[in-house]
Structure formats: structure tokens, C-alpha cells
Design a protein around this motif. Sequence first.
Motif, PDB file in Angstrom:
ATOM      1  N   HIS A 246       0.931  -1.136   0.073  1.00  0.00           N
ATOM      2  CA  HIS A 246       0.063   0.038   0.004  1.00  0.00           C
ATOM      3  C   HIS A 246       0.822   1.398  -0.045  1.00  0.00           C
ATOM      4  O   HIS A 246       0.716   2.182  -0.798  1.00  0.00           O
ATOM      5  N   ASP A 247       1.888   1.177   0.820  1.00  0.00           N
ATOM      6  CA  ASP A 247       2.786   2.279   0.902  1.00  0.00           C
ATOM      7  C   ASP A 247       3.480   2.830  -0.241  1.00  0.00           C
ATOM      8  O   ASP A 247       3.662   3.787  -0.691  1.00  0.00           O
TER       9      ASP A 247
ATOM     10  N   PHE B 214       1.430   3.748  -3.047  1.00  0.00           N
ATOM     11  CA  PHE B 214       1.278   5.353  -2.875  1.00  0.00           C
ATOM     12  C   PHE B 214       2.142   6.227  -3.216  1.00  0.00           C
ATOM     13  O   PHE B 214       2.051   7.328  -3.809  1.00  0.00           O
ATOM     14  N   ARG B 215       3.553   5.810  -2.784  1.00  0.00           N
ATOM     15  CA  ARG B 215       4.560   6.831  -2.739  1.00  0.00           C
ATOM     16  C   ARG B 215       5.075   6.943  -4.395  1.00  0.00           C
ATOM     17  O   ARG B 215       5.452   7.878  -4.753  1.00  0.00           O
TER      18      ARG B 215
ATOM     19  N   GLU C   4       2.259   9.390  -5.757  1.00  0.00           N
ATOM     20  CA  GLU C   4       1.929  10.503  -5.304  1.00  0.00           C
ATOM     21  C   GLU C   4       3.308  11.346  -4.551  1.00  0.00           C
ATOM     22  O   GLU C   4       3.473  12.408  -4.557  1.00  0.00           O
ATOM     23  N   GLU C   5       4.320  10.494  -4.434  1.00  0.00           N
ATOM     24  CA  GLU C   5       5.450  11.016  -3.586  1.00  0.00           C
ATOM     25  C   GLU C   5       6.816  10.963  -4.636  1.00  0.00           C
ATOM     26  O   GLU C   5       7.837  11.066  -4.225  1.00  0.00           O
TER      27      GLU C   5
ATOM     28  N   ARG D  47       7.086   0.333   7.164  1.00  0.00           N
ATOM     29  CA  ARG D  47       7.044   0.860   5.601  1.00  0.00           C
ATOM     30  C   ARG D  47       7.829   2.025   5.604  1.00  0.00           C
ATOM     31  O   ARG D  47       8.509   2.193   4.586  1.00  0.00           O
ATOM     32  N   ARG D  48       8.122   2.590   6.859  1.00  0.00           N
ATOM     33  CA  ARG D  48       8.987   3.769   6.662  1.00  0.00           C
ATOM     34  C   ARG D  48      10.460   3.221   6.165  1.00  0.00           C
ATOM     35  O   ARG D  48      10.834   3.922   5.481  1.00  0.00           O
TER      36      ARG D  48
ATOM     37  N   ARG E 271      12.629   3.772   2.441  1.00  0.00           N
ATOM     38  CA  ARG E 271      13.661   4.589   2.184  1.00  0.00           C
ATOM     39  C   ARG E 271      14.710   3.637   1.602  1.00  0.00           C
ATOM     40  O   ARG E 271      15.536   4.209   0.648  1.00  0.00           O
TER      41      ARG E 271
ATOM     42  N   ARG F  10      13.756   3.767  -2.009  1.00  0.00           N
ATOM     43  CA  ARG F  10      14.068   4.938  -2.549  1.00  0.00           C
ATOM     44  C   ARG F  10      15.775   5.143  -2.755  1.00  0.00           C
ATOM     45  O   ARG F  10      16.184   5.334  -3.838  1.00  0.00           O
TER      46      ARG F  10
END
Lengths: 298, 298, 298, 298
Positions: free
Chosen positions: A116-117, A120-121, A124-125, A272-273, A277, A280
Motif C-alpha cells: 500500500h505504501d 502510494f509513494r 504521489e510522492e 513501511r518507513r 527509504r 528510494r
Amino acid sequence: METQHADQPPTDPSRSPAPTHWVLSLSCPDRPGIVHAVAGLLAEHGGNITESQQFGDQVSGLFFMRVQVESAASREELTAALEALAPRFEMAWRLDVVGRPVRTLVLVSRAAHCLHDLLFRQREEGLPVEIVGVVGNHTDLAGLAEFYGVPFHHMPVTQATKADAEARLLTLVRELDVELVVLARYMQILSDDLCRALEGKVINIHHSFLPSFKGARPYAQAHDRGVKLIGATAHYVTADLDEGPIIEQDVERVDHTKSVADMVRLGQDVERRALARAVRWHAEHRILLNGHRTIVFR
Amino acid sequence: METQHADQPPTDPSRSPAPTHWVLSLSCPDRPGIVHAVAGLLAEHGGNITESQQFGDQVSGLFFMRVQVESAASREELTAALEALAPRFEMAWRLDVVGRPVRTLVLVSRAAHCLHDLLFRQREEGLPVEIVGVVGNHTDLAGLAEFYGVPFHHMPVTQATKADAEARLLTLVRELDVELVVLARYMQILSDDLCRALEGKVINIHHSFLPSFKGARPYAQAHDRGVKLIGATAHYVTADLDEGPIIEQDVERVDHTKSVADMVRLGQDVERRALARAVRWHAEHRILLNGHRTIVFR
Amino acid sequence: METQHADQPPTDPSRSPAPTHWVLSLSCPDRPGIVHAVAGLLAEHGGNITESQQFGDQVSGLFFMRVQVESAASREELTAALEALAPRFEMAWRLDVVGRPVRTLVLVSRAAHCLHDLLFRQREEGLPVEIVGVVGNHTDLAGLAEFYGVPFHHMPVTQATKADAEARLLTLVRELDVELVVLARYMQILSDDLCRALEGKVINIHHSFLPSFKGARPYAQAHDRGVKLIGATAHYVTADLDEGPIIEQDVERVDHTKSVADMVRLGQDVERRALARAVRWHAEHRILLNGHRTIVFR
Amino acid sequence: METQHADQPPTDPSRSPAPTHWVLSLSCPDRPGIVHAVAGLLAEHGGNITESQQFGDQVSGLFFMRVQVESAASREELTAALEALAPRFEMAWRLDVVGRPVRTLVLVSRAAHCLHDLLFRQREEGLPVEIVGVVGNHTDLAGLAEFYGVPFHHMPVTQATKADAEARLLTLVRELDVELVVLARYMQILSDDLCRALEGKVINIHHSFLPSFKGARPYAQAHDRGVKLIGATAHYVTADLDEGPIIEQDVERVDHTKSVADMVRLGQDVERRALARAVRWHAEHRILLNGHRTIVFR
């Protein structure tokens, strides 16, 4: 780490009036002159360095460098120059375009929070990945993938079918030109052969602060031990379970009022954090391997 | 945990027009009516509750309570009332005066940072302990203790003298009426007998995020594993090395540029922070034991 | 804060063999006997306290209490007993069933991250709210609401239509029996009248570490000032813009390499984390107002 | 920022078989070729780069670089080469020896925690400063300075004597060859003239998370506003009070139980942590000014 070139970007940014923003990462035995030689190569191609980091590890004797550079030179020109330079320094290098989305396959079971995360990222991010498929050994998350327009592949795994399932997975990796596989709380252990086939390309999120609480049910172990912080660890997958190179770790405070179920819930945020990272940084070519440890040029 | 009364405070706050600020902590098997009974007892003695926390642990079936209450009743009156109430609930309890300095002995070796921090916080930051002595198996920190006006006891420990040294230590604990022993980076392992003799009264700071990196040289272990956070753990000492009930943990971010020496230095900050909190909470009677875990009413 | 009863839960947990898990929160002027009286009331109804916290504020002279209690008594019985007790202590109180989902309306504009997070936590992580509707002044997030099966209401706002839109909003709040309104990066300022009509029921997430960087474009302000941490603040909305009681704040480290756009992205993580905690604590009745500050019994 | 050379190190590391570990920091308008030119200069002098970071700020158009390099070249040789190169790039640069202790003067009033921390870190944790004196407008901390063998200068300040005191201070700065002045909770405001005379050489610790709570009594302000995190800010001092370039910030969680006095105590930990990091980074030449913001190459 062998010398390797990045896969072709979607559109070839050959020479043009507008410069391309390149990212070059490299490692080699440490000795004088590396930075000068690399900076010289880039200067010869009209390169303007926008961001750069170097690190010489006194333990391993290796030198690591990541540089972002604007240059109107073509990929062919830069590649030829790097291929000419590399042998002199026994250099392993990788060249890519800044921000090019890395083709990513996400493996899941039933827990939704990491998938999910990431979805979304990505949308949107600006997470620079292109999620080209989701593979689940259960079908619970098919709807979520569909909502984001990503094909979902159901690959149930039993003891009997594991070898077949992994073969299908490898085929998918090849057909979809997958550069990165993310185990987003995928509750299956990859075989040693698969680990080796995909070495350096698989990121897992383990739901504990490694090396504490390896193996199964880490939150139950943490609760029983009465720890005051719970954590999560994103790492590259190797054949040695929960022992791969650590990319990122994070923690969250807990206290005596928290049950195992509370820890699971709070831990999802940390997982998820840390995973986001790690993905990314991998996709931005910020991670270099230094033996069984990582260099992360954040 | 047996029923126990706190040691007498330096000045007996017997009945007087000005109320005393008491702290009562207790635990017992969980069942209806505990809070009502305790609050009733306090109300009968004119008590005004200023702060209170309760927790019922569904796993152990135990109930824990800490209450601060202003009351003009004498210690004898409150003690008598509590002794009358306790059997009904199989209650272990402890009564003390809020802010009374707890008589503390600090054991050290050569590293100064934890002792330095405790002495400073005692003098300048209202840490409610009275450090009645420092024991060192080396003499490096004698000058620091002297600067703060605290007697320093040199107790060298060798394999041959260990039993004698521990006997001296126990004698010192009794003579100085010591309520709390702090191992402030004391590089000796206490014998099982000593651990048992001082159970629940000894706090150690371990320089890793337990249960990761038990035993010797945890920062070297952490560096080798390539972790991205280093930590420290304050815990009660039991005969089971590095396995005692955890009181507090904290972490600090590290990256690939940090050597073992850097980690040692960064870790010192985490160690003293975690240890100072643990000592404060113990001295404020905020910690209750729940088997091999702790309740901390922060 | 006036005396108020909670709205009826979906199913009335009237007397039955299985006890109900109640949560009672209250505040009143501080004086001796409050805890005893409340604990007595609960004991009379067979209540077993599972979790409780009290706090007496020496500045305001107010006493605050939150207690979770298992009791087979009916809501009517408990309500009658509390109504009888309250005047004696000038007590404001609120009774609810632990875990009952609070009926919540979420207001959004174009940014998806907070809505996305709340919907996910409601479905997957046991956030005890029922999101009964999403109101957007733009339509960008209609699809996201639809995916989670939540009705989306498009309410465009212009200077001319603002009064009408707010009237529609109030009607919706009443028709849907809304208990909590969340401004999930809603880029409109509520009128003073609406703030007063919904006082204590509206939570906003401000994208800065208040009181730093009030008003518009806080990340641009933060970047210009060169701060090393960016933050977010969840607070109750009052007529005094960005000055309402703070519920939760959190921060994230930034450095010189981060652009305003990077800060916006990193800040989204902090915003949703702080907002989710605030909504959870509100829905679990952990927050009590102490003038323009909050008590949060975490 | 003008071109400047570092003050002479205590012992001149002129050419010798053992190479010196140099640190070079520089800034200039961004354009292609800077890294190549600097790396070339270092390579010509047999330099081996051990650590390096670069950053090009797209907002200011400036380029910043910090490089650690081992070279057997003498200071004169390197200086001559840098002086020859600098004009071509309009480069401001600074050359020093890695780890050379920076001559530091600490200004204090009555609060001990920051001075105490700096003295300890200098002695025990390798903080690369040499504290050559402590100046106090009160005498409270004379004993602490004496314990560490540092001369204490009492300089009381009243409205009438302020100009004289500042003149004495400037004289002291010159006589002691002071490179860095640290305001360690010094409760006097420096005059504009003094700020200008020592520009870029004075670090202050402000006891709030700037820009929140500028001016006096920030913890009382923070308590009144009901914030959930308190912070501290280390910054360079400019004539514009509390507006100088921020070097480091840190925070600590607080809740409703914390009084102003508690916040002061908890804040002391944050203050000394943030200040110690700022002093270390300054002394290691990791901080470069980018207008009213800082580049920190950590």
C-alpha cells in the motif's frame, strides 16, 4: 561487484542541446588520483557536478563514489570513456539517468501495509520506481494492485510447488525486465538458488531490529523480552537468512501497556518507513556494497 | 516481590500541619475493588491524589499501581493501614516520600562518562539520589568523585581476589545503607551470589540495544554487522548475564562513515541518557517488576 | 467543558452476562476524594479497572481522569450513577464503549496522503473510527474514497459560495451523526461560526512545528530559515487560526541538500503520522481539554 | 565569505615522509570543472582523498566542497597552489590539519550543563577544541573550570560596564588567539559591534526550537502553548538576535505532566547535545555558510 552498465533508460538521452542529468556510482581499491581521473573524464564531456560524495573505507581498503552530473554527452560517449578508464583503477561502475524509474516487482502475502505504501509513494510522492507487477502467494491484495493499475500474479507456494513457483518468478523477472524485487512482508523464504540468481537485486523488510529477534514472530519475541523500542530492518537478501547487508533501520518506542497486537500495529509504521527509504535509496543508486555492509550516500 | 517498606527518610515526616507528599507503589493479583480500596484508605487519611497510574496485565494477571498523594498522616498511620489492607489483596507495596534521595553506590572502571553524568545530574538537575560512594576497580575516576565530594573506594578485582572484593562490597552496601547500586560501565561480572543478594537493587547499562550484541565489545560487533542504529540498554542485573529486566533503551543513528571508535563515542551519549533515565525512574519508584519485564509509570 | 454523555453506540450494550468494556473520562476542580468516589461507583457496579490514569494540574487546579473498566452494568445504570455523583464534584464526564468506532467526516482538497492514511488505518490497523464520508472542495480524491467504499461529497468553495458550503457541511454533520471532523490537508479556513458550532470536534493537521511557521507555505518558510528539523502539528480547531490546543507534534531531520519540494515530500510522512495519532487518541477518548492545552492519557 | 587561511597549527607539519591529514573546505560560484581542478591540485601534491563531499545549491548558485586528503606536501606548497587556483573560480577556501584543536573561549553565566558537557567532551571524547578560557559574568562556574585546569575570567556586566566588558572580551580573544567563541547559556546579549567583529566565530545555544519562542523564557512560553516537543537550536550569532544561521536543532518529547521546571531540566539535555554537535562540526570545518543558512557536511 563486477563492472556493469545500467539497463537502457526508456528513452535514450543521446546528445542534444539540453544536458542529461546523470548519476554515476563506482567503487575500486583506494589509491591516489581516483577523484581527479573521474572528475577529469566528466569535465572532458562538459559535465557539471551537482552533487557528489566519496568515502574511503580504511578497513576494506575500498573507495566509493557517487556523483550526479549534468552533461550533454551521449550514453555511448560516457560509457566508452568509463570503459577506457575502469581497468586502470579496477573500477566497478554504474551509469544511469537521475530519476529514471527502476522496474520493480513486489512480492506479498496477506499484509497490505508495505505494498500500500509503495504504491502510494510511487504515484504521489515521486518514488522513482515503476511497479511492473505484484506477485502474491495469496490473493488478498489483488484488489489493491488493481486500484493502482498494476498486474497481480497469484503464485501459491506449497512445499511441493515451491520449485515451480520460483521458476515462474524468475521467468517473470526476465520477461518484465525487472531490476529490483521487493519482499513487502512476503512470508516465504527464497531458495538459495533464487537468492544467488537475484543477488543485490532483492530487498526485504524484516520486522525486527536485526540482529535482535531473527526468524519467526519477532514482535512476540520482543514482547516477551520486554524491550522498550521495537524496530524494523530493510536489507538485501542473501542465502544467509536475515543476515544480508543492512540498508536501513528504524525504531518506535513502546511501553508495558503495549500487547503483541499493539506492537504489530505500531511496527507496521516502522516497517513501511524503513522499506520505503531503502527502496528510494536503491532506486536513486545511493547504495553501494562494501562486503556484507552497505555504503549509503544519502 | 515481597511486601517491603521503604527505609526511613532522613527526617521523619510525622504528623504536622503541612502535608507530606507520599508515593505509594503496589502490585497484586488483578481483581475488582483494588483501586477503590486503596483510594478509600488514602481518603480516610485526608489524602489528595496528585498523580496516579494503574495497569492490569492480561498476560500475567497482575495489577500495578503507583500513586502520589498529599496527606498529613504520619508514616506510622499509613503503614498500619496498608499492612491491614495488603493481605486481602495479596498486595506487595512500598511507601516513600516524593523526592527523597535514594542512597546510591556507583561502581566504575575506567570510562568516565556515566559517573560524570550521574554526579552532575545529582548536583544540578535534581536527580533524586544521594551518591554515598564510588567504587572503582581502577583509580582513574578518584579525582572526579573527589571533585563532587563523594568518597572513592578502590577495590581492584583479580580472579584470586574476586570473592574478597565482593564481600567488601556487600559490607559497604550494608554500612552505607545503600538502596541502589549502579554499574556505570563497570567492567566486571558480578557473581551469582552477589546478584541474588542485591536482586532488584542493581542497575547496569549495557552498551548495545539488547538482545542484540550481548557480551563483550558490542560496538565492534555492531560495526561488523553494519547496523544503522546503535543503542544502549539499562536493565536490572540478574544472575543471567545481559538478560535482566529491561528498564530503558535508546538509540542513535550511525552510517558507513563511522568507525568503531566513532561508535564508542556516539554510544557514550546514548548510554548515559538511558542510564540516567533508569536511575531517575527507579529513584522515583516508577518501576515495578512484572516477572522478567518492567512496568515503568513514566 | 460541560457535562455531556457520549452518543449512543450502534448497539446498546445493556446488561448481559458478558461484561462491557467501558471507558470513562472526566475532569473537575481538584480536591480530595475524587478517585475514591469514582472507584467506589465503579466497584458498586461490579467494575474491574483495566487501565487508569489521573492527573492533577497545579496550574489550573483541575483534575483529570480516564479509566477503562469492565462491568456488566447497563449504560442506563452507569449513567444514572454518574449523573448522581457529578454535581458533588462539578464533574464533566463522558462514557463510551472501548473500541466503538467514532463517526468521522474527513475534509480534503487535493493532497491525498492524509486521507489515504486514515482510510488505510481504519480498514487494516484498527483505527477506531468509521469514516462516514469524505468532503472535497476538489474532486481529485473521489476515486480514493470510492475504493474504500466511502461516499464522496464535492463541495467547491468560492468567496461567494462559502457560507452556503458551510451550511451544507453542517447539515451533513447532523444528518450523518458525525462526532469528529478531520481536516486532512483541507486548504480552506473555516469561518468563526463553524469553528464555534463544532468546537472540540474538529482536528486539523498543520504542516509545521507550531508555533513556528504559521499561515501559508510553511515548508517554504522553513527552507528559507534553514531549519534542521521540519515538523507537523495536529490540533483542535478554534476560531483563532493555528492557535488551537495542540494534540500531537512530530519532526523529521532535514539538511542543506533538501529543497522545498523534498521538504514537502518528507513532511507528508510526519503529517500523516501526527494526524493518525491524534485521531486515534481522540477516538479512544484519551484527550481532555485543559484550557487551551490538552491532557493526553496515552 | 572572504578568502582566508587557517591559523597556524601548533606544530608546522612541513614536508616529511609521514603525510599530513589535511582538511580543505571551499565555496565558489557553481560552474563546470571545479572538482576536477581541485582534485588535480591535490593529485599533483601526492594527495590521497579519504573523505569528500560536494554540494551545488541551485537557489544561490554557489558550490561547496569539503575534502580530507593525505599529502606529504607542506602547508606552504598547498597554500601557494590554492592561491594560484582560487581567482579562476572566485573561490573562498580554508586549509587546516584534521583534528587540530580549535582555540575556544566559552562564555557562561550560572547554568553549568553546557560548560560541563564541553569540558568533558574535550577531555574524554576527543572534541577537537582547546578550551583556552572560560568567561563568566558570575563566578558560579569558576570551580568547574578550575577542575578542568582552564583559566576562569570573571567579567561582570551591567548596563554601565557593558562596553568595557566587551572591550576586555575582545582583548582576551586577541591575546589568547581565540578562533571560536561559544555562548554556553550566556545570559547577555552581545552588542552589534561585537557581533560584527566576531562574525562567523560565535556559536550560541538557544533553548527553544527556533523560530518558535524567540527571546526570553522560552520554556515558559512552550509550556503555556502546550507543545508536545521541546527543542534547542545551535546557531551562529549575528546582530539580528536569534536569527543567525542555524547549525543544529534537536527535540525531546514532553507531555501534560511536565511543569516548566521539568521542561527546563529535560531541555538541558537537548541543549548540550545540540551545542556539542555544532561545536564539533565547526571545529572539524564541516560547516560552510550559504547566505543566512548553513551547509553541514556531516
